[in-house]
Design a protein around this motif. Structure first.
Motif, PDB file in Angstrom:
ATOM      1  N   VAL A 143      34.222  37.753   1.278  1.00 46.39           N
ATOM      2  CA  VAL A 143      35.081  36.628   1.670  1.00 46.39           C
ATOM      3  C   VAL A 143      34.266  35.356   1.914  1.00 46.39           C
ATOM      4  O   VAL A 143      34.720  34.447   2.600  1.00 46.39           O
ATOM      5  CB  VAL A 143      35.952  36.976   2.902  1.00 46.39           C
ATOM      6  CG1 VAL A 143      36.958  38.078   2.563  1.00 46.39           C
ATOM      7  CG2 VAL A 143      35.103  37.360   4.098  1.00 46.39           C
TER       8      VAL A 143
ATOM      9  N   GLU B 185      38.958  35.863   9.911  1.00 42.38           N
ATOM     10  CA  GLU B 185      39.203  36.069   8.485  1.00 42.38           C
ATOM     11  C   GLU B 185      39.486  37.553   8.390  1.00 42.38           C
ATOM     12  O   GLU B 185      38.586  38.377   8.396  1.00 42.38           O
ATOM     13  CB  GLU B 185      37.991  35.668   7.635  1.00 42.38           C
ATOM     14  CG  GLU B 185      38.316  35.389   6.161  1.00 42.38           C
ATOM     15  CD  GLU B 185      39.190  36.419   5.471  1.00 42.38           C
ATOM     16  OE1 GLU B 185      40.227  36.041   4.897  1.00 42.38           O
ATOM     17  OE2 GLU B 185      38.875  37.617   5.498  1.00 42.38           O
TER      18      GLU B 185
ATOM     19  N   SER C 178      41.239  39.506   6.049  1.00 44.63           N
ATOM     20  CA  SER C 178      41.756  40.059   4.801  1.00 44.63           C
ATOM     21  C   SER C 178      41.474  41.556   4.673  1.00 44.63           C
ATOM     22  O   SER C 178      42.094  42.231   3.867  1.00 44.63           O
ATOM     23  CB  SER C 178      41.170  39.308   3.601  1.00 44.63           C
ATOM     24  OG  SER C 178      41.641  37.968   3.597  1.00 44.63           O
TER      25      SER C 178
ATOM     26  N   HIS D 188      44.234  35.242   6.417  1.00 44.51           N
ATOM     27  CA  HIS D 188      44.037  36.363   5.485  1.00 44.51           C
ATOM     28  C   HIS D 188      44.613  35.992   4.129  1.00 44.51           C
ATOM     29  O   HIS D 188      45.468  35.117   4.005  1.00 44.51           O
ATOM     30  CB  HIS D 188      44.670  37.655   6.014  1.00 44.51           C
ATOM     31  CG  HIS D 188      46.139  37.549   6.282  1.00 44.51           C
ATOM     32  ND1 HIS D 188      47.094  37.714   5.304  1.00 44.51           N
ATOM     33  CD2 HIS D 188      46.815  37.274   7.418  1.00 44.51           C
ATOM     34  CE1 HIS D 188      48.295  37.560   5.826  1.00 44.51           C
ATOM     35  NE2 HIS D 188      48.157  37.288   7.127  1.00 44.51           N
ATOM     36  N   GLU D 189      44.082  36.683   3.127  1.00 46.94           N
ATOM     37  CA  GLU D 189      44.562  36.476   1.774  1.00 46.94           C
ATOM     38  C   GLU D 189      46.008  36.972   1.663  1.00 46.94           C
ATOM     39  O   GLU D 189      46.429  37.859   2.394  1.00 46.94           O
ATOM     40  CB  GLU D 189      43.679  37.244   0.789  1.00 46.94           C
ATOM     41  CG  GLU D 189      42.246  36.770   0.777  1.00 46.94           C
ATOM     42  CD  GLU D 189      41.310  37.730   0.047  1.00 46.94           C
ATOM     43  OE1 GLU D 189      41.675  38.901  -0.183  1.00 46.94           O
ATOM     44  OE2 GLU D 189      40.205  37.290  -0.286  1.00 46.94           O
TER      45      GLU D 189
END
Length: 133
Positions: free
Chosen positions: A19, A69, A71, A95-96
């Motif tokens: 990431v 973060e 994800s 997050h994605e």
């Protein structure tokens, strides 16, 4: 609201390279808003996880906000977020799109950013921080 000076970026140690574009965006946006980004997965030697985690949690307490973060789900990141929450820190969960999210992190976060690209993350985080400060 008091001035936000330091932003802790929480990410799983084993995920940091996967990431990296998102971490770079988060760091840059914090810097653009006059904040010091703190990314312990880059700054600390992770040779002794017990000592490292204590240092990380002390650092979380010293920061004004925490940006996750998230994800990928990681226990350590959840612990960092829990400490931030218990100290009344602002928590931003990023997050994605199309990943399995942590319901716990979602539940304790003040804000959530779902992004499809680093550029999208940049735009959303920049707008959010502009509104907060």
């Amino acid at each position: 609201m008091s001035k936000i000076e330091k932003g802790f970026i929480a990410v799983g140690y084993q995920d940091k390279e996967n990431v990296r574009p998102a971490l770079d965006v988060i760091s840059n946006v914090l810097f653009q808003h006059g904040m010091t980004p703190v990314l312990c997965v880059d700054d600390l030697q992770m040779e002794d996880p017990e000592v490292s985690m204590k240092q990380v949690l002390e650092t979380v307490v010293q920061c004004d906000l925490l940006i996750v973060e998230g994800s990928r789900k990681r226990i350590g990141v959840g612990i960092e977020a829990g400490v931030a929450y218990s100290h009344g820190k602002i928590i931003i969960y990023t997050h994605e799109r199309d990943v399995e999210v942590s319901k716990t992190l979602r539940g304790i976060s003040d804000y959530e950013i779902i992004y499809g690209s680093p550029e999208h993350l940049h735009t959303q985080l920049d707008q959010l921080l502009s509104a907060l400060i």
